[in-house]
Design a protein around this motif. Sequence first.
Motif, mmCIF file in Angstrom:
data_model
loop_
_atom_site.group_PDB
_atom_site.id
_atom_site.type_symbol
_atom_site.label_atom_id
_atom_site.label_comp_id
_atom_site.label_asym_id
_atom_site.label_seq_id
_atom_site.Cartn_x
_atom_site.Cartn_y
_atom_site.Cartn_z
ATOM 1 N N ASN B 299 0.858 -1.171 0.000
ATOM 2 C CA ASN B 299 0.000 0.000 0.000
ATOM 3 C C ASN B 299 0.901 1.230 0.000
ATOM 4 O OD1 ASN B 299 -1.464 2.261 1.087
ATOM 5 N ND2 ASN B 299 -3.078 0.816 1.614
ATOM 6 N N ALA B 300 0.575 2.196 -0.877
ATOM 7 C CA ALA B 300 1.480 3.335 -1.027
ATOM 8 C C ALA B 300 1.634 4.094 0.288
ATOM 9 C CB ALA B 300 0.956 4.269 -2.107
ATOM 10 N N ARG B 301 0.516 4.239 1.048
ATOM 11 C CA ARG B 301 0.634 5.004 2.285
ATOM 12 C C ARG B 301 1.410 4.248 3.358
ATOM 13 N NH1 ARG B 301 -5.142 7.519 3.555
ATOM 14 N NH2 ARG B 301 -5.805 5.665 2.482
ATOM 15 N N ARG B 302 1.226 2.900 3.383
ATOM 16 C CA ARG B 302 2.029 2.105 4.333
ATOM 17 C C ARG B 302 3.498 2.199 3.975
ATOM 18 N NH1 ARG B 302 -0.900 -1.391 7.754
ATOM 19 N NH2 ARG B 302 0.869 -2.565 8.498
ATOM 20 N N LEU B 303 3.766 2.187 2.656
ATOM 21 C CA LEU B 303 5.150 2.291 2.204
ATOM 22 C C LEU B 303 5.742 3.626 2.668
ATOM 23 C CD1 LEU B 303 6.296 1.162 -1.242
ATOM 24 C CD2 LEU B 303 7.157 3.274 -0.387
ATOM 25 N N LEU B 304 4.959 4.699 2.494
ATOM 26 C CA LEU B 304 5.458 6.009 2.916
ATOM 27 C C LEU B 304 5.576 6.078 4.440
ATOM 28 C CD1 LEU B 304 3.662 8.354 0.428
ATOM 29 C CD2 LEU B 304 6.099 8.040 0.686
ATOM 30 N N ALA B 305 4.744 5.296 5.154
ATOM 31 C CA ALA B 305 4.846 5.275 6.612
ATOM 32 C C ALA B 305 6.184 4.694 7.036
ATOM 33 C CB ALA B 305 3.708 4.450 7.203
ATOM 34 N N TYR B 306 6.552 3.519 6.458
ATOM 35 C CA TYR B 306 7.846 2.940 6.817
ATOM 36 C C TYR B 306 8.978 3.838 6.345
ATOM 37 C CZ TYR B 306 5.774 -1.251 8.645
ATOM 38 O OH TYR B 306 5.069 -2.116 9.423
ATOM 39 N N SER B 307 8.777 4.477 5.187
ATOM 40 C CA SER B 307 9.812 5.390 4.728
ATOM 41 C C SER B 307 9.973 6.538 5.720
ATOM 42 C CB SER B 307 9.474 5.896 3.336
ATOM 43 O OG SER B 307 9.324 7.276 3.319
ATOM 44 N N SER B 308 8.841 6.990 6.329
ATOM 45 C CA SER B 308 8.975 8.117 7.251
ATOM 46 C C SER B 308 9.658 7.693 8.545
ATOM 47 C CB SER B 308 7.617 8.736 7.530
ATOM 48 O OG SER B 308 6.950 8.027 8.523
ATOM 49 N N ILE B 309 9.536 6.406 8.931
ATOM 50 C CA ILE B 309 10.301 5.935 10.096
ATOM 51 C C ILE B 309 11.789 6.059 9.796
ATOM 52 C CG2 ILE B 309 10.826 3.924 11.520
ATOM 53 C CD1 ILE B 309 7.997 2.978 11.081
ATOM 54 N N ALA B 310 12.174 5.617 8.580
ATOM 55 C CA ALA B 310 13.584 5.697 8.204
ATOM 56 C C ALA B 310 14.037 7.156 8.104
ATOM 57 C CB ALA B 310 13.799 4.985 6.884
ATOM 58 N N GLN B 311 13.187 8.004 7.489
ATOM 59 C CA GLN B 311 13.572 9.413 7.320
ATOM 60 C C GLN B 311 13.741 10.096 8.675
ATOM 61 O OE1 GLN B 311 14.317 10.789 4.532
ATOM 62 N NE2 GLN B 311 13.315 9.636 2.918
ATOM 63 N N ALA B 312 12.894 9.708 9.665
ATOM 64 C CA ALA B 312 13.031 10.304 10.995
ATOM 65 C C ALA B 312 14.385 9.934 11.582
ATOM 66 C CB ALA B 312 11.906 9.822 11.899
ATOM 67 N N GLY B 313 14.848 8.708 11.287
ATOM 68 C CA GLY B 313 16.181 8.314 11.727
ATOM 69 C C GLY B 313 17.233 9.239 11.139
ATOM 70 N N TYR B 314 17.129 9.515 9.823
ATOM 71 C CA TYR B 314 18.095 10.432 9.198
ATOM 72 C C TYR B 314 18.000 11.826 9.807
ATOM 73 C CZ TYR B 314 19.171 7.073 5.520
ATOM 74 O OH TYR B 314 19.595 5.981 4.841
ATOM 75 N N LEU B 315 16.753 12.241 10.160
ATOM 76 C CA LEU B 315 16.579 13.568 10.744
ATOM 77 C C LEU B 315 17.430 13.741 11.995
ATOM 78 C CD1 LEU B 315 12.766 14.434 10.782
ATOM 79 C CD2 LEU B 315 14.558 15.686 9.677
ATOM 80 N N ILE B 316 17.443 12.706 12.871
ATOM 81 C CA ILE B 316 18.192 12.918 14.110
ATOM 82 C C ILE B 316 19.679 12.608 13.955
ATOM 83 C CG2 ILE B 316 16.206 12.613 15.625
ATOM 84 C CD1 ILE B 316 17.336 9.942 16.407
ATOM 85 N N VAL B 317 20.093 12.099 12.787
ATOM 86 C CA VAL B 317 21.534 11.912 12.585
ATOM 87 C C VAL B 317 22.251 13.258 12.699
ATOM 88 C CG1 VAL B 317 23.262 11.377 10.842
ATOM 89 C CG2 VAL B 317 21.411 9.813 11.246
ATOM 90 N N GLY B 318 21.607 14.304 12.166
ATOM 91 C CA GLY B 318 22.221 15.629 12.260
ATOM 92 C C GLY B 318 22.387 16.078 13.700
ATOM 93 N N VAL B 319 21.413 15.730 14.564
ATOM 94 C CA VAL B 319 21.519 16.092 15.979
ATOM 95 C C VAL B 319 22.632 15.289 16.630
ATOM 96 C CG1 VAL B 319 20.255 16.240 18.136
ATOM 97 C CG2 VAL B 319 19.065 16.588 16.002
ATOM 98 N N VAL B 320 22.745 13.999 16.225
ATOM 99 C CA VAL B 320 23.757 13.132 16.830
ATOM 100 C C VAL B 320 25.163 13.632 16.491
ATOM 101 C CG1 VAL B 320 24.682 10.798 16.789
ATOM 102 C CG2 VAL B 320 22.241 11.150 16.836
ATOM 103 N N ALA B 321 25.333 14.155 15.266
ATOM 104 C CA ALA B 321 26.659 14.647 14.877
ATOM 105 C C ALA B 321 27.117 15.750 15.818
ATOM 106 C CB ALA B 321 26.619 15.168 13.449
ATOM 107 N N PHE B 322 26.183 16.503 16.361
ATOM 108 C CA PHE B 322 26.442 17.462 17.428
ATOM 109 C C PHE B 322 27.525 18.471 17.084
ATOM 110 C CE2 PHE B 322 27.376 18.816 21.822
ATOM 111 C CZ PHE B 322 26.089 19.146 22.158
ATOM 112 N N ASN B 323 27.412 19.105 15.929
ATOM 113 C CA ASN B 323 28.239 20.275 15.648
ATOM 114 C C ASN B 323 27.372 21.260 14.878
ATOM 115 O OD1 ASN B 323 28.075 18.962 13.213
ATOM 116 N ND2 ASN B 323 30.179 18.222 13.269
#
Lengths: 173, 487
Positions: B299-323
């Motif tokens: 399902n396209a929306r389920r696919l985008l849901a799992y994609s948004s879980i992954a994208q949220a991970g990338y979002l906090i990578v910038g915070v983890v880099a901490f500079n």
Amino acid sequence: MELAVFYSFAALAVGSGLFILLTRNLMYAAFALFMALLGVAALFVLAGADFLAITQLLVYVGGILVLLIFGIMLTRTASEDDTSQTPNRVLIKLGRSFWGVGLSVILFLLLLGVLVNANFRLNGPALNSRSTIRTLGVELMTSHLLPFEIAGVLLLVALVGAAYLALNRNPSR
Amino acid sequence: MNLNEQLEHISQSLTGIVPELFLAAFFLIFLIAELLLLRFGDKAHTNRRLFLITLAGAVLTLVLILGQWNSEPSFRFRPLLFLDSKAVFFKILIVLAWLFTWLHIRLLRYTFPPELSALLIAAVLGMFLLTMATHWLTVYLSLELLSISSYLLVAYSPSKKAAEGGLKYLLFGAISSAIMLYGISLIYGLTGTLDFTDPAMRLALATNSPFVLNMAMLMTLGGLLFKLSLVPFHVWTPDVYEAAPTPLVSFLSVAPKAAVLLVLMRVATSWPAELLPLLGGIALVSITVGNVTALWQQNARRLLAYSSIAQAGYLIVGVVAFNQLGFEGATFYTAAYLLLNMTAFLLVDLLQPRSETQLATYAGLGKKHPWIAVILTVVMVALAGLPPTVGFTAKWLIFSALWDSYQQAGQPWLLWLLVGGIINAAISLAYYLRLPYLLFFKSTSVTPSTPIYLVWGRVVSGLLLGAILLLFFKPELLMQWINNVSP
């Protein structure tokens, strides 16, 4: 003396909590919840939070618990041969008893570990006023005005939403 | 502070939160206007008027926020709120998401009850407060305001599926709120303060053993991780995305994440450094779980849901880099993600209007609607993070920030996170390109539903495509702003 009172009320709260967990009759569980909430309210009094204790009694015991009991009584469709000892049916199969118990025990031990190892620092001023109501009233209108107002908006949103859902949901569809 | 000083501070603070006061008043005015208008006048007329009122309110909010742009960073209701230009930037993003949602609703001609607009206003108010919160009490309360509005937004429609999705959302949300409250109570016990900008909190936290510290931090962050849909608080995402109407999903998948990310940045700068490996681990696990599970979705929306879980991970990578670069990268990523994800939902909806968005129904539609299908392909490529799109720029920024951070600190887990993130970007390509593959290389199996309002749909999606490409070739257009806001 104070310690003995504390332990007796704590035992009341924990014991009723365990009873809720183990009883198979929903009605007994609701009454045990009453005892548990009473015990917690008493603990609040012992901690010097008189207003919180009264609120606990008014809101939980007076409001929510009564609502809960009404809910159980109104939604239950009892069959003829039910007695008070008949356990309430659980609609889904309880398949994961081993993992369920195991996980809960692990979680309990983890939290216990945190509480035992934690280096608590409760450095508030010593309690010498007889009642907290005055402080609460002043703080709610000054330093905690904003949270008070946010909570007001929050409750209004919940009210609007609850009314909307209750009016527009036809269970047959 | 004596009483007079306190009252003076309150009246000063009130002049500093004008957009929030306006939104709260607007919420009340809207409810009353709805009651009055529904009494005098027919339904279609009322809906149009109410829509205009909402639109005017949203634009006025945007103007009020822009008025805060040059205000000095300072506390409001010390220590509950802190207004700086970062908060203003994120608030602008949130209002843009709000306006985009309305555009989506109008383009696809959804008919929503007027209560929904009121709930959206309340959700936006919650997010505004969240972007400024520097105190666990305000964080918790504004998070609850946002949550309650989102539960209702998901559950409002009378179908059985919406009820199921709303109930799941409510149960998981209530549990993570409870976990967060438990964590906050632990933090208060450990430190004696709830204000996380207070240095006393960091010092008192640092006196504890790593085990206690990590448990307390993980539990306290529970509510925030739930809103970001990060592991282990991600279980609700696919069901909710499947149950709610597409424009609301697109709003809820982006705007709350932006607000919560800013809170996370504020927490990360003032908490002990043990927080960063914890967040890094969560990011890596989320990216992997999201990407791998998305491979099997139908399902396209389920696919985008799992994609948004992954994208949220990338979002906090910038915070983890901490500079500096990491925070700027995360801000850029948020803006890019807002643009890309909302465009993806809009295009998915334009191809199969108001449908269940099963993937099989998209087969062969590319030949019928080539323009929109091509733009959808570009958006998918951008979400995977390939050039020449803004998605590539965003991923490039956060990964180079992470590399800098690795070279300075030399901690091996940073390198693992970097390698894991890059491998996962390759995995994600497999499912992001499934939709374009279906669109262009499969033949039509079902009769396509008639497109509506396609002319405006084409114009809007063309403009969005322009923005996606422009920000790749000229990222400095956005970076200038972001450089200004992060001191």
